[in-house]
Design a protein around this motif. Sequence first.
Motif, mmCIF file in Angstrom:
data_model
loop_
_atom_site.group_PDB
_atom_site.id
_atom_site.type_symbol
_atom_site.label_atom_id
_atom_site.label_comp_id
_atom_site.label_asym_id
_atom_site.label_seq_id
_atom_site.Cartn_x
_atom_site.Cartn_y
_atom_site.Cartn_z
ATOM 1 N N GLY A 37 0.816 -1.225 0.000
ATOM 2 C CA GLY A 37 0.000 0.000 0.000
ATOM 3 C C GLY A 37 0.841 1.262 0.000
ATOM 4 N N ILE A 77 -0.705 2.433 5.674
ATOM 5 C CA ILE A 77 -2.073 2.603 5.162
ATOM 6 C C ILE A 77 -2.925 1.359 5.438
ATOM 7 C CG2 ILE A 77 -1.449 1.815 2.809
ATOM 8 C CD1 ILE A 77 -4.082 4.504 3.678
ATOM 9 N N GLN A 90 -10.614 8.214 5.112
ATOM 10 C CA GLN A 90 -10.755 7.313 3.958
ATOM 11 C C GLN A 90 -12.157 7.436 3.369
ATOM 12 O OE1 GLN A 90 -9.577 3.793 6.279
ATOM 13 N NE2 GLN A 90 -7.919 3.437 4.799
ATOM 14 N N ILE A 94 -13.319 9.087 -0.466
ATOM 15 C CA ILE A 94 -14.152 8.432 -1.493
ATOM 16 C C ILE A 94 -15.360 9.314 -1.802
ATOM 17 C CG2 ILE A 94 -15.557 6.428 -2.069
ATOM 18 C CD1 ILE A 94 -13.832 4.736 -0.266
ATOM 19 N N GLN A 100 -7.963 10.492 -7.886
ATOM 20 C CA GLN A 100 -8.229 10.082 -9.271
ATOM 21 C C GLN A 100 -7.524 8.761 -9.528
ATOM 22 O OE1 GLN A 100 -7.727 13.255 -12.163
ATOM 23 N NE2 GLN A 100 -8.812 14.657 -10.818
ATOM 24 N N CYS A 101 -6.203 8.799 -9.760
ATOM 25 C CA CYS A 101 -5.518 7.523 -9.978
ATOM 26 C C CYS A 101 -5.349 6.769 -8.676
ATOM 27 C CB CYS A 101 -4.182 7.735 -10.674
ATOM 28 S SG CYS A 101 -2.857 8.308 -9.594
ATOM 29 N N THR A 105 -2.705 8.484 -2.881
ATOM 30 C CA THR A 105 -3.722 8.473 -1.823
ATOM 31 C C THR A 105 -3.245 7.854 -0.504
ATOM 32 O OG1 THR A 105 -5.332 8.376 -3.610
ATOM 33 C CG2 THR A 105 -6.161 7.948 -1.393
ATOM 34 N N LEU A 109 -3.303 10.094 2.812
ATOM 35 C CA LEU A 109 -4.170 9.735 3.948
ATOM 36 C C LEU A 109 -3.352 9.620 5.230
ATOM 37 C CD1 LEU A 109 -6.534 7.169 2.180
ATOM 38 C CD2 LEU A 109 -7.241 9.322 3.262
ATOM 39 N N LYS A 143 -9.804 18.977 -4.157
ATOM 40 C CA LYS A 143 -10.731 18.082 -3.455
ATOM 41 C C LYS A 143 -10.056 17.399 -2.261
ATOM 42 C CE LYS A 143 -13.663 17.402 -7.482
ATOM 43 N NZ LYS A 143 -14.736 18.306 -7.028
ATOM 44 N N ARG B 16 -23.476 11.853 -8.021
ATOM 45 C CA ARG B 16 -22.085 11.738 -7.579
ATOM 46 C C ARG B 16 -21.897 10.556 -6.626
ATOM 47 N NH1 ARG B 16 -19.491 17.394 -7.610
ATOM 48 N NH2 ARG B 16 -20.991 18.650 -8.757
ATOM 49 N N ASN B 18 -20.239 7.097 -4.874
ATOM 50 C CA ASN B 18 -18.864 6.671 -4.579
ATOM 51 C C ASN B 18 -18.342 5.807 -5.720
ATOM 52 O OD1 ASN B 18 -19.071 7.957 -2.156
ATOM 53 N ND2 ASN B 18 -19.486 6.103 -0.971
ATOM 54 N N ARG B 19 -17.061 5.975 -6.028
ATOM 55 C CA ARG B 19 -16.517 5.178 -7.127
ATOM 56 C C ARG B 19 -16.391 3.714 -6.690
ATOM 57 N NH1 ARG B 19 -10.819 7.769 -8.286
ATOM 58 N NH2 ARG B 19 -10.315 5.840 -9.369
ATOM 59 N N GLY B 22 -13.216 2.671 -4.944
ATOM 60 C CA GLY B 22 -12.811 3.564 -3.863
ATOM 61 C C GLY B 22 -12.172 2.833 -2.689
ATOM 62 N N TYR B 23 -12.803 1.772 -2.206
ATOM 63 C CA TYR B 23 -12.259 1.037 -1.056
ATOM 64 C C TYR B 23 -10.843 0.549 -1.330
ATOM 65 C CZ TYR B 23 -15.853 0.608 2.545
ATOM 66 O OH TYR B 23 -16.706 0.851 3.578
ATOM 67 N N LYS B 25 -8.689 1.680 -3.219
ATOM 68 C CA LYS B 25 -7.684 2.728 -3.392
ATOM 69 C C LYS B 25 -7.420 3.521 -2.117
ATOM 70 C CE LYS B 25 -7.604 2.546 -8.298
ATOM 71 N NZ LYS B 25 -8.128 2.910 -9.597
ATOM 72 N N VAL B 26 -8.321 3.506 -1.165
ATOM 73 C CA VAL B 26 -8.002 4.199 0.095
ATOM 74 C C VAL B 26 -7.421 3.262 1.153
ATOM 75 C CG1 VAL B 26 -9.730 6.019 -0.265
ATOM 76 C CG2 VAL B 26 -10.319 3.996 1.113
ATOM 77 N N THR B 27 -7.427 1.972 0.883
ATOM 78 C CA THR B 27 -6.894 1.039 1.879
ATOM 79 C C THR B 27 -5.526 0.496 1.484
ATOM 80 O OG1 THR B 27 -8.034 -0.757 0.756
ATOM 81 C CG2 THR B 27 -9.171 0.254 2.633
ATOM 82 N N GLY B 28 -5.050 0.881 0.314
ATOM 83 C CA GLY B 28 -3.743 0.385 -0.123
ATOM 84 C C GLY B 28 -3.818 -0.979 -0.785
ATOM 85 N N ALA B 30 -5.349 -1.721 -3.732
ATOM 86 C CA ALA B 30 -5.297 -1.689 -5.201
ATOM 87 C C ALA B 30 -3.887 -2.025 -5.674
ATOM 88 C CB ALA B 30 -5.707 -0.306 -5.697
ATOM 89 N N LYS B 31 -3.802 -2.842 -6.701
ATOM 90 C CA LYS B 31 -2.479 -3.302 -7.164
ATOM 91 C C LYS B 31 -2.029 -2.507 -8.388
ATOM 92 C CE LYS B 31 -1.659 -6.887 -4.405
ATOM 93 N NZ LYS B 31 -1.429 -6.119 -3.166
ATOM 94 N N ILE B 475 -8.158 5.558 -15.021
ATOM 95 C CA ILE B 475 -7.130 6.455 -14.508
ATOM 96 C C ILE B 475 -7.700 7.430 -13.506
ATOM 97 C CG2 ILE B 475 -5.904 8.518 -15.246
ATOM 98 C CD1 ILE B 475 -4.465 7.084 -17.165
ATOM 99 N N GLY B 476 -8.962 7.774 -13.682
ATOM 100 C CA GLY B 476 -9.458 8.818 -12.776
ATOM 101 C C GLY B 476 -10.944 8.760 -12.573
ATOM 102 N N SER B 637 -18.289 15.171 -10.061
ATOM 103 C CA SER B 637 -17.091 15.325 -9.222
ATOM 104 C C SER B 637 -15.823 14.982 -10.001
ATOM 105 C CB SER B 637 -17.158 14.405 -7.999
ATOM 106 O OG SER B 637 -18.288 14.715 -7.244
ATOM 107 N N TYR B 638 -15.901 13.926 -10.818
ATOM 108 C CA TYR B 638 -14.702 13.545 -11.564
ATOM 109 C C TYR B 638 -14.472 14.460 -12.764
ATOM 110 C CZ TYR B 638 -14.206 9.873 -8.289
ATOM 111 O OH TYR B 638 -14.019 9.224 -7.101
#
Lengths: 159, 750
Positions: A37, A77, A90, A94, A100-101, A105, A109, A143, B16, B18-19, B22-23, B25-28, B30-31, B475-476, B637-638
């Motif tokens: 992460g 993270i 977190q 979202i 974005q990418c 993040t 965070l 944002k 708008r 949630n993507r 999202g989960y 990408k905010v938890t680390g 995503a590979k 990408i976004g 939003s995006y």
Amino acid sequence: MTKIHVKTNINGDKVEFLTDPRETLLDCLRNHIGLTGSKEGCGTGDCGACSCIFDGNLVSSCLVLGVEAEGKSIETIEGMAGEKELHPLQKKFIEMAALQCGFCTPGILIAAKALLDRNNDPTESEVRYWLAGNLCRCTGYDKIIKAVMETAKDIRETA
Amino acid sequence: MAKDELAKDFKYIGTRPNRPDGYDKVTGRAKYGADVAAVGMLHGAVLRSPYAHARITSINFEKASKLDGVKAIITRDDFPVGIDGDTLNLLENTIAGEFAYYDGHAIAAVAATTVHIAKEAINEIEVEYEVLPHVIDVDEAIKPDAPVIKNNARDFSVPEGSSPNVASYIEFGTGDIDGGFDKADLVKSGRFKTEAAHQGYIEPHACMAQLDHDGQGEMWVCTQGHWYIRQMCASVLGLEASKLCVTPSEIGGGFGGKTTIFIEPLALALSKKSGGRPVKIVMSRAEVLRATGPTASASMDVKIGITKDGYLTSGSVEFRMQGGAFGGSPVSEALQCAFAPYNMPAAHHIGYDILANRPRAAAYRAPGSPMAAFAVESLIDEICTDLNLDPIDVRLKNAVKEGDKSSYGPKFKKIGLIETLEAAKDHPNYSISLGDNQGRGVAAGYWMNHGGETSVSVSLAEDGSVNVTVGTPDIGGSRASIALMTAETYGIPYDSVRVNIAETGALGFNEPTHGSRATLASGKAVYEAANQTISEMCQRVARKWQIDPDAVFWENGYAKPAGANAGDFSPISIKQIASEMDQTGGPIAGHHEASIRGVGHSFGVHIADVEVDPETGRITVLRYLVAQDAGRAIHPSYVEGQFQGGAVQGIGWALNEEYVYGADGCLQNAAFLDYRVPVASDLPNIDTIIVEVPNPDHPFGVRGVGETGIAPPLPALANAVNAAVGARLRSLPMSPGKVLKTIKTGEDGC
Ligand code: FES
Ligand code: FES
């Protein structure tokens, strides 16, 4: 080079690993412990994608050697979300499309949490300066800053 | 604030949520490219040229190959011969042959059991170079006596007597140029220069590849377009494309820079040479800056004629751009964008694509448009200042609209430039009063978002939820926008749609996520594919009801009888249809393949307020507004995020970012500390206005939103600086030293 045995604590778990003394903490997290992460965007302390909490301090883990983790306590993270739900930052990231990418993040965070843990009522300018070491190339930061400010507000209101 | 002439009631589009990713990408979780490993994996490292231009006289890797843990070493000798044309350029850029053409050009690569051993081995490879004269600056490179980068580089278009470094020449135009200038009350001209900038994605290039001697292989890679990667790798390695399976990782930014190959063929070749072991290569930041594809640098002459009440009469441009040692600068796109926002009675365009000893340029967000906008929009601002005309009014007077023929040929369908200019003019930012040393700048920008080759599929899951499979990496937030359009098409909840991004074997060829096309093209194709399944569902229901299929229609997730004549049947939900699929004819799926024509013309108008410190030359951006026609904002939003991100990349290009070369032709600032992208504390909030003038060529009106936003900041900031302190900078970046010099001497930096 002979590897060194390191005992440390990561996200509350006792962890042991063997490291080449040239490896950074970021290398160890990613390659020996499987915690990918934290990201490497530069390896020179300029981008903040590798941000971790090292014994209570916000650090760029690409500037810390793996062997320095001996006896320390590290937060990444992967340890940020609670068992039942995400950390408020977190969630807010979202909800407010503050990524974005998503590559910056995790670092952002971690850095933002370090700020809010110290000061849950920062000014916008304090947030912007605190996060000045975390590069984001996608969002223009707008944002991200708003999500951090909103989370701080929520934390104050529920405190 | 949305201006929408063809208002249509949408249930999901324009919301708008949630993507979906999202989960992760905010938890680390995503590979990304560098986040995978495989059993038996080796690590690759690349030896790069320390010279800007050199002949490689010998490579000796005997010592390196003896290091314990080194499994394979490759040089150009490990690649096929007899390749020519564009493929040869790709191969040459991947790994040098006889010549190293730029600082950082790959010379050899090693695979070893650890990264450390691979790097040690790189240092043990002995290369002898014969250093050759080099040229970096575009105006130097076009001189007839410039050091020659390549013999026979020019194509048929290049006029006799040009510098040998001119790779191609373009000229087009319309109308009576001289007559137009004669009619003008004011004719103004100027020279403008922009330096190369890098996309600066935070994720360095990374891949893990495996290739056997039978020519079958697979690759995990961070890329905007894995079919491009497959095609390019196959062509430079002489493989059959279908035997190579390429899976895209999550991608940490690309902005056009991840649409071509760099390390990927090296990893495949190393894998093959080491007996098929997987090989992972991850670039360092310095390698990213030295050896991937920044954008071109440009030198541009512009001349514009105008009447005293602000009507353009004639315009001409000559753009000279270097895009590295293999050609391929976006000079043609720059010319197309130059006067695109305006009705120019006469316009003339000349472009030179020039070679220099720099890395091969790759696409960067609206390639060519930012440079063109800097030159043209700065000069228009100079004209407005001279004639004391309001810069938005002048643009309104000349703005293109539906039915107009563009300066580069095509006729515009419905477009939204006028609406965008009006929205910007009405925004409070345009009337806030300014203090000492503060100034306001306005500029417009344009990009022609395109569709391109697209292949998608959709399938109904057994519980009535829907799987969508696309070939455009997210990408976004494109998973979110595609899920929204799918939900809208079926009339089912957003959460009942899952968007997958498939590897190359799962779909037909897809162009990358570039040119702002993911939502534009994949969205259009998904709409078509979903409608196929809807008509299949209606047919199955018709059979059940024993009525004509035309008597069944689809609404809000239900098949319904079309009116009283069709019969009295209760609507059947997608859930029920899905649960009965097995009995009614098997799985329900749809697919759509097309070369999507049609273009999403997207115009933007930016207003920048700056303060300039007259003692240090430092520029502070006080406030910033982006107004842009999105056609339709699927996930607002995006869309805002694209506007803001594009604007900040443009701000970076205008103020700080540049490739700095030493006298030796080597890049001096290959680190984020010295190649300074904007950080949070440099910036104000970026205000946005989403204008919505729907694109008539898209089922939901989408135009594509990613590109346009990077173009206007370059001139908007230069115009604002001039308004603040009367210093006209015609050369970017506007670094403090340069600004100070312009304030003191009046020199424009060119
Ligand atoms: S990777 Fe550590 S700061 Fe960039
Ligand atoms: S979201 Fe891409 S770098 Fe921040």
